[in-house]
Design a protein around this motif. Structure first.
Motif, PDB file in Angstrom:
ATOM      1  N   GLN A  72       0.832  -1.216   0.000  1.00 58.06           N
ATOM      2  CA  GLN A  72       0.000   0.000   0.000  1.00 58.06           C
ATOM      3  C   GLN A  72       0.864   1.263   0.000  1.00 58.06           C
ATOM      4  OE1 GLN A  72      -3.353   1.291   0.691  1.00 58.06           O
ATOM      5  NE2 GLN A  72      -3.807  -0.453  -0.652  1.00 58.06           N
ATOM      6  N   MET A  73       1.871   1.254   0.879  1.00 56.92           N
ATOM      7  CA  MET A  73       2.762   2.415   0.979  1.00 56.92           C
ATOM      8  C   MET A  73       3.443   2.663  -0.366  1.00 56.92           C
ATOM      9  SD  MET A  73       4.822   1.643   4.539  1.00 56.92           S
ATOM     10  CE  MET A  73       5.717   3.203   4.711  1.00 56.92           C
ATOM     11  N   ILE A  74       3.851   1.576  -1.020  1.00 51.60           N
ATOM     12  CA  ILE A  74       4.565   1.712  -2.299  1.00 51.60           C
ATOM     13  C   ILE A  74       3.619   2.233  -3.379  1.00 51.60           C
ATOM     14  CG2 ILE A  74       5.744   0.429  -4.148  1.00 51.60           C
ATOM     15  CD1 ILE A  74       6.832  -1.456  -1.921  1.00 51.60           C
ATOM     16  N   ASP A  75       2.386   1.712  -3.380  1.00 47.50           N
ATOM     17  CA  ASP A  75       1.447   2.069  -4.446  1.00 47.50           C
ATOM     18  C   ASP A  75       0.887   3.486  -4.303  1.00 47.50           C
ATOM     19  OD1 ASP A  75       1.920  -0.371  -5.486  1.00 47.50           O
ATOM     20  OD2 ASP A  75       0.051  -1.301  -4.785  1.00 47.50           O
ATOM     21  N   ASN A  76       0.960   4.035  -3.087  1.00 51.88           N
ATOM     22  CA  ASN A  76       0.323   5.346  -2.899  1.00 51.88           C
ATOM     23  C   ASN A  76       1.175   6.517  -3.359  1.00 51.88           C
ATOM     24  OD1 ASN A  76      -2.177   4.676  -2.078  1.00 51.88           O
ATOM     25  ND2 ASN A  76      -1.551   4.371   0.055  1.00 51.88           N
TER      26      ASN A  76
END
Ligand code: HMN
Length: 294
Positions: A290-294
């Motif tokens: 999630q952190m990477i995709d945001n």
């Protein structure tokens, strides 16, 4: 030198379910990273778990990557191994496969004098016509490249660059100052990509790029266009992600491999003594994605 500029993910070891090097998964990871727009790959280095592979396994990895991406992007073969003999075998093999350059850590395990380190790297260079990139990574090898040895090595025309993974960004600045315009300095610590680039690194090779290639490519774009505010912002996001990647119960590479699985790329886990992610921590990988995709 232009072909050595840009973002070079350190390629990961790709295993099948039994933990053997997997040809199809190696090829799959090659395509995945290539399609992201990376400039090249650093194959069979620290992040490639080279230290846990025998000669045949290292040759296999070098071969699968070369057959897939040779001529498309710049390929650097890391050939550092416990003995000079093995390193030379790998160097010759990498040349046959069409690699663009060689690189090697200094000798490991025994603490050897600089004369032995110099001879080790020189024998590797003498074995082929390929250019050579010195690999300085004191935190894992116990040897920190001195300016004296650096100068001596630089007299060899084959030495075209250094991959500097020591933490002081000052080391990058010093190697660049000594090396000059046509000498390539690769930033090693991913947490300092932007700082490394600003102080003199031409490029980067990193163990976490593969988990978030888009972020490093974007960071590079911002550095190139002089947009330092955005570059700094991406770097801080990257660092939060790296800290998260190091916060679970498996080794960082096993966490990265779980992230890749969530992206549809299964390259297995890590080889012992590196530890896999287990139990509840597996669930937490989703938050990192999630952190990477945001
Ligand atoms: C390699 O595979 O050789 C890596 O690129 C080495 C690289 O410099 C890494 N350093 C270490 O593992 C000590 C970094 O990319 C590192 O993984 C990253 O900065 C996260 O700490």
């Amino acid at each position: 030198v232009e072909k050595f500029k840009g973002v070079f993910p350190a390629f990961y070891a790709c295993y099948d379910e039994a933990g053997e090097i997997s040809e199809s998964r190696t090829i799959e990871l090659c395509h995945y990273l290539y399609e992201k727009g990376i400039n090249g790959l650093y194959v069979s280095g620290s992040s490639g778990e080279c230290i846990y592979h025998n000669l045949e396994e290292r040759k296999a990895t070098l071969k699968y990557v070369a057959e897939t991406l040779r001529g498309k992007i710049t390929l650097i073969a890391h050939v550092g191994a416990p003995s000079t003999r093995e390193s030379v075998i790998l160097a010759k093999y990498a040349e046959e496969l069409g690699y663009d350059a060689l690189s090697a850590i200094p000798p490991i395990y025994f603490r050897l004098p600089e004369s032995a380190i110099f001879n080790y790297w020189t024998e590797i260079m003498d074995a082929t016509e390929l250019p050579f990139i010195i690999y300085n990574i004191p935190q894992t090898t116990g040897y920190s490249l001195s300016i004296n040895l650096f100068r001596k090595l630089k007299e060899n025309k084959k030495v075209i660059g250094v991959k500097n993974s020591s933490m002081p960004v000052l080391d990058i600045e010093r190697f660049k100052a000594e090396g000059g315009d046509n000498f390539i300095v690769f930033n090693g610590p991913d947490e300092q990509y932007i700082s490394g680039r600003l102080i003199g690194a031409d490029s980067g090779i990193g163990g976490t790029y593969g988990a978030m290639p888009e972020l490093f490519l974007k960071a590079e774009e911002f550095v190139k266009s002089g947009n330092f505010e955005q570059a700094g912002k991406i770097q801080r996001d990257i660092n939060d992600i790296i800290i998260a990647l190091c916060s679970l119960n498996g080794s960082m590479y096993s966490v990265i491999k779980e992230v890749l699985k969530l992206n549809g790329i299964n390259i297995g886990s890590v080889r012992g003594p590196l530890e896999p992610v287990t139990g509840e921590d597996l669930e937490k990988v989703k938050d990192i994605k999630q952190m990477i995709d945001n």
